[in-house]
Design a protein around this motif. Structure first.
Motif, PDB file in Angstrom:
ATOM      1  N   GLU A 209      16.174 -22.415  22.470  1.00 15.59           N
ATOM      2  CA  GLU A 209      16.462 -21.371  23.471  1.00 15.59           C
ATOM      3  C   GLU A 209      15.289 -21.229  24.437  1.00 15.59           C
ATOM      4  N   LYS A 210      14.070 -21.259  23.906  1.00 13.82           N
ATOM      5  CA  LYS A 210      12.883 -21.126  24.748  1.00 13.82           C
ATOM      6  C   LYS A 210      12.751 -22.313  25.699  1.00 13.82           C
ATOM      7  N   GLN A 214      13.023 -22.338  29.949  1.00  8.55           N
ATOM      8  CA  GLN A 214      11.959 -22.852  30.821  1.00  8.55           C
ATOM      9  C   GLN A 214      12.515 -23.790  31.889  1.00  8.55           C
TER      10      GLN A 214
END
Length: 385
Positions: A209-210, A214
């Motif tokens: 998810e991170k 980005q």
């Protein structure tokens, strides 16, 4: 004659119940799972092979809720079964043991054998002809054992109480071939029990998810392309991968690229990106296998070769476009997922060879045109809404 078909299986009045099937259509030496407490499933192969053995674990547990089902796999393939909801213990063989000295290697093997003996298995399910399964069947001394009927040697045949025939030649999917081991024992899986299972933990989901945030990639809003494979002769040339990606971007699609950590795969991905008209989100060896599963689960569609990530895509339920060359698409294709398989018209495929003439390049893959894959992608996107 009036009443001739009454009670006959061909009659529409005759219905097969599950109990009828269980009583009539069983091998004479079928097992009663009431007599079984612990099972060891052995699959000593590569990543995708191990994942395709996951339904064996699921079916055993489904048909015997009291069973403790363990598995024995290579350490580098453990993530394919780690976290499986129906698995009790996962035992590992490290391929690097062979590089140790004789004393150290013997110690590791002895420790493994001791752990396996402590489990006191009643049933051993050996899914290959690997020699380790032969001596484990003899050393662990389970009451019952089943293996593929692939070796004519008397020693092999006498090592197992049951053997099952293997239908090869790209005529039967590997999942079904694995499940034939259970059918031989009288355990018949329903269609709904044959799906793949690939467990992904919360940490893997969070990492992906991170990474997607980005790059501004929303879940289910991008096409994920994995051009690599452990075997280079299964790969589509990088210029064709790039041409496909360029066309997708021109058509308005979001596209991301990913590879495994292997140096050859990363080099292949670099060759693809060098030929792109635009910069695309690229994850070159960034993710673990579990994180790769989380990434694939968030893709709208997966495009790849005959490889472990393709099987992970099927397990995660992600629509899949797969390119096949020398390997058999019936035997190894995406399992129980919306899919398109793209091949050439070569009459020699699937040959199972490492490239034409053993030269590590497969003409049957190289001639596939980008438009063929684009058409498959478009068709699958329309089918899946």
């Amino acid at each position: 004659m009036p009443g001739y078909n009454r009670g006959c299986p061909e009659s529409p009045l005759f219905t097969w119940s599950h109990s009828t099937l269980s009583e009539i259509f069983l091998p004479p030496d079928a097992l009663s799972l009431d007599r079984i407490r612990r099972v060891l499933v052995i699959k000593l192969r590569n990543l995708g092979d191990v994942l395709l053995a996951a339904p064996v674990v699921s079916v055993l547990k489904s048909h015997g809720s009291h069973l403790e089902v363990d598995a024995l796999v290579y350490a580098d393939t453990a993530d394919m079964l780690r976290g499986h909801p129906d698995l009790t213990h996962l035992h590992l063989v490290d391929r690097n043991w062979k590089r140790l000295g004789a004393v150290q290697r013997f110690g590791r093997e002895a420790q493994l054998l001791s752990r396996l003996r402590e489990r006191r298995y009643d049933l051993l399910v050996h899914l290959t002809e690997h020699v380790r399964g032969i001596w484990l069947a003899r050393l662990l001394r389970p009451a019952f054992s089943v293996a593929p009927d692939l070796r004519p040697a008397r020693y092999y045949r006498k090592s197992f109480t049951h053997r099952y025939p293997v239908i090869g030649g790209n005529r039967r999917h590997t999942v079904e071939i694995n499940l034939d081991a259970l059918r031989r024992l009288g355990i018949y899986p329903s269609a709904g029990e044959r799906g793949l299972s690939y467990a992904v933990d919360a940490a893997a989901h969070a990492a992906v998810e991170k990474a997607l945030a980005q790059h501004g990639l929303a879940p289910r809003a991008f096409i994920l392309v994995h051009p690599g494979s452990r075997w280079f002769f299964k790969c589509w040339p990088p210029d064709r991968v790039a041409a496909m990606c360029n066309a997708l971007v021109r058509g308005g699609a979001r596209v991301a690229l990913v590879s495994g950590p292997d140096a050859v795969e990363k080099q292949l991905l670099a060759e693809v990106t060098r030929r792109l008209d635009v910069s695309l989100p690229t994850f070159a060896g960034t993710f673990s296998l579990k994180e790769l599963g989380a990434l694939i689960a968030r893709a709208r569609l997966f495009v790849g070769m005959d490889s472990a990530p393709m099987h992970i895509a099927a397990a995660m339920g992600t629509p899949t476009v797969a390119l096949f060359g020398p390997s058999g698409d019936i035997e190894w294709g995406p399992w129980q997922v919306p899919r398109r398989v793209v091949t050439s018209a070569h009459t020699c495929r699937p040959c199972g060879r490492d490239g034409c003439g053993g030269g590590k390049r497969s003409e049957c893959l190289e001639v596939i045109a980008p438009q063929q894959v684009l058409d498959a992608i478009r068709s699958l996107l329309e089918e899946t809404g």
